[in-house]
Design a protein around this motif. Structure first.
Motif, PDB file in Angstrom:
ATOM      1  N   THR A  72      -1.861 -10.044  12.756  1.00  0.00           N
ATOM      2  CA  THR A  72      -1.941  -8.819  11.964  1.00  0.00           C
ATOM      3  C   THR A  72      -2.558  -7.674  12.767  1.00  0.00           C
ATOM      4  O   THR A  72      -2.074  -6.543  12.734  1.00  0.00           O
ATOM      5  CB  THR A  72      -2.766  -9.064  10.689  1.00  0.00           C
ATOM      6  N   TYR A 101      -0.959  -3.877  13.823  1.00  0.00           N
ATOM      7  CA  TYR A 101      -1.610  -2.621  13.458  1.00  0.00           C
ATOM      8  C   TYR A 101      -2.090  -1.851  14.685  1.00  0.00           C
ATOM      9  O   TYR A 101      -2.107  -0.613  14.686  1.00  0.00           O
ATOM     10  CB  TYR A 101      -2.770  -2.886  12.501  1.00  0.00           C
ATOM     11  N   ILE A 120       5.668  -5.202   9.917  1.00  0.00           N
ATOM     12  CA  ILE A 120       4.525  -5.550   9.066  1.00  0.00           C
ATOM     13  C   ILE A 120       5.004  -5.969   7.679  1.00  0.00           C
ATOM     14  O   ILE A 120       4.501  -6.940   7.093  1.00  0.00           O
ATOM     15  CB  ILE A 120       3.553  -4.363   8.983  1.00  0.00           C
ATOM     16  N   ASP A 138      -1.553   6.544   8.315  1.00  0.00           N
ATOM     17  CA  ASP A 138      -1.518   5.116   8.642  1.00  0.00           C
ATOM     18  C   ASP A 138      -2.904   4.491   8.803  1.00  0.00           C
ATOM     19  O   ASP A 138      -3.127   3.361   8.333  1.00  0.00           O
ATOM     20  CB  ASP A 138      -0.688   4.881   9.911  1.00  0.00           C
ATOM     21  N   CYS A 183      -4.171   1.364   6.653  1.00  0.00           N
ATOM     22  CA  CYS A 183      -4.599   0.123   7.307  1.00  0.00           C
ATOM     23  C   CYS A 183      -5.903  -0.376   6.706  1.00  0.00           C
ATOM     24  O   CYS A 183      -6.054  -1.576   6.415  1.00  0.00           O
ATOM     25  CB  CYS A 183      -4.741   0.355   8.803  1.00  0.00           C
ATOM     26  N   SER A 205      -6.433  -3.796   4.462  1.00  0.00           N
ATOM     27  CA  SER A 205      -7.374  -4.819   4.916  1.00  0.00           C
ATOM     28  C   SER A 205      -8.256  -5.325   3.779  1.00  0.00           C
ATOM     29  O   SER A 205      -8.747  -6.455   3.821  1.00  0.00           O
ATOM     30  CB  SER A 205      -8.247  -4.266   6.041  1.00  0.00           C
TER      31      SER A 205
END
Length: 376
Positions: free
Chosen positions: A119, A123, A178, A345, A349, A353
């Protein structure tokens, strides 16, 4: 934020429409079937009938282009849209996006652990692509504020153009990866557990950057800056000689770029989001926080990338069929939304999370009955 971005797009398009109110009467000129998207059309100005060497051999010289004074290019290059609204949008995106993406790069680097490597790699790839895109806007801000007059030379014009459009599609492809990873984790958890996720994530990033390189090479080989004699400026990528043979090989390249850079990632994101939300709702547990976050990310992706993709295709069709390039100004407005997605973005993110624990819990719950079925 989802309500602000569409409103901004409508306002910018309204400004573009006002600029064209006095330019609706256009002279009809003949144009060959060769068409290149994302540009106004121009014709090479040749005072002598001698053969000219290709622009690739002399990147420091600026050949002249002739445009009709009544063409939309005049309203675009001299209007408030391209000389104030677009560069101001770029500055706003840079002020928010550059520090936030730099922070995300440091934040994710600290969180590199074996159990979350796949992951984090994806990112990190997205943050790097967004940062390169936003950094490429600096010279374009000066270009627009300077009356769409490029003063930095042909080489820099090619580099900035290639980095700008290459990173736009690179970001869209990374977001699709993603989304596909989330689809496998939620819908196919048993398969997801068996995958070598870190190796797969790194391989995916390498493929994305390979496509990025393939996308920018043609932009680097074709002249991008031309003097427009009627306007007294040197444009960068905005006006190209569509009738010249040097640009004709780009037709197939542009079509492939639209398909691989926008259509395929967009379809993947739609399918992955719909299926993930459906399975979460059918699970019998309360996954509303995860669904809300996933939906917000999907909506922002659609709002930021869909207008530019639609206008790109529509502009290409009209330019190819009738030589009409009036949609280019609207396309440039829509591209601003892609830049806003790059500065959003990092916040998305951080938002995603927070739901990572819920996603892992759902994977574990889905894996238990599948293991029982395999043992039976």
């Amino acid at each position: 934020m989802a309500d602000f971005v569409p409103g901004l797009l409508i306002c910018l398009m309204a400004v573009q429409t006002i600029q064209h109110d006095g330019n609706r009467t256009r002279t009809k000129t003949n144009i060959s079937t060769v068409a290149i998207p994302k540009t106004f059309k121009g014709r090479i100005y040749k005072p002598n009938h001698t053969n000219q060497l290709p622009a690739l051999l002399h990147p420091s010289t600026n050949p002249s282009l002739y445009v009709d004074p009544e063409d939309p290019v005049t309203a675009y290059t001299t209007g408030i849209l391209s000389t104030w609204v677009i560069p101001s949008s770029y500055i706003l995106a840079m002020l928010v996006g550059i520090p936030s993406n730099a922070y995300i790069l440091g934040f994710l680097r600290v969180r590199l652990r074996a159990n979350s490597m796949s992951t984090v790699v994806l990112y990190l790839n997205l943050a790097l692509s967004d940062l390169l895109l936003l950094l490429s806007l600096a010279l374009r801000v000066h270009y627009h504020f300077n009356g769409n007059n490029w003063i930095f030379g042909e080489i820099s014009c090619r580099l900035i153009t290639a980095l700008f459009y290459g990173n736009v599609y690179c970001a869209a492809q990374t977001i699709a990866c993603i989304s596909l990873k989330r689809y496998l984790a939620v819908v196919r958890p048993f398969l997801y557990r068996r995958l070598t996720k870190t190796t797969l994530a790194m391989g995916t990033c390498l493929v994305v950057w390979f496509l990025f390189g393939a996308a920018i090479v043609p932009e680097l080989l074709v002249r991008q800056s031309y003097q427009v004699t009627q306007l007294g400026i040197t444009t960068c990528h905005d006006v190209l000689p569509l009738e010249e043979k040097s640009h004709s090989p780009l037709v197939l390249y542009r079509l492939m770029l639209v398909c691989l850079g926008f259509i395929v990632p967009f379809l993947i994101c739609i399918y992955a989001h719909v299926v993930v939300v459906y399975h979460l709702r059918q699970s019998g547990c309360d996954w509303r926080p995860f669904i809300r976050v996933s939906t917000v990310v999907f909506i922002i992706f659609v709002v930021c990338f869909l207008p530019s993709g639609i206008l790109h295709i529509a502009h290409y069709i009209r330019l190819f069929s009738s030589g009409d390039d009036r949609l280019y100004g609207y396309y440039r407005v829509a591209v601003c939304l892609c830049c806003f997605h790059s500065c959003l973005d990092p916040f998305l993110c951080l938002l995603v999370s927070k739901t990572a624990t819920s996603e892992l819990q759902f994977i574990s719950l889905r894996e238990i009955p599948q293991r029982q079925a395999v043992r039976a």
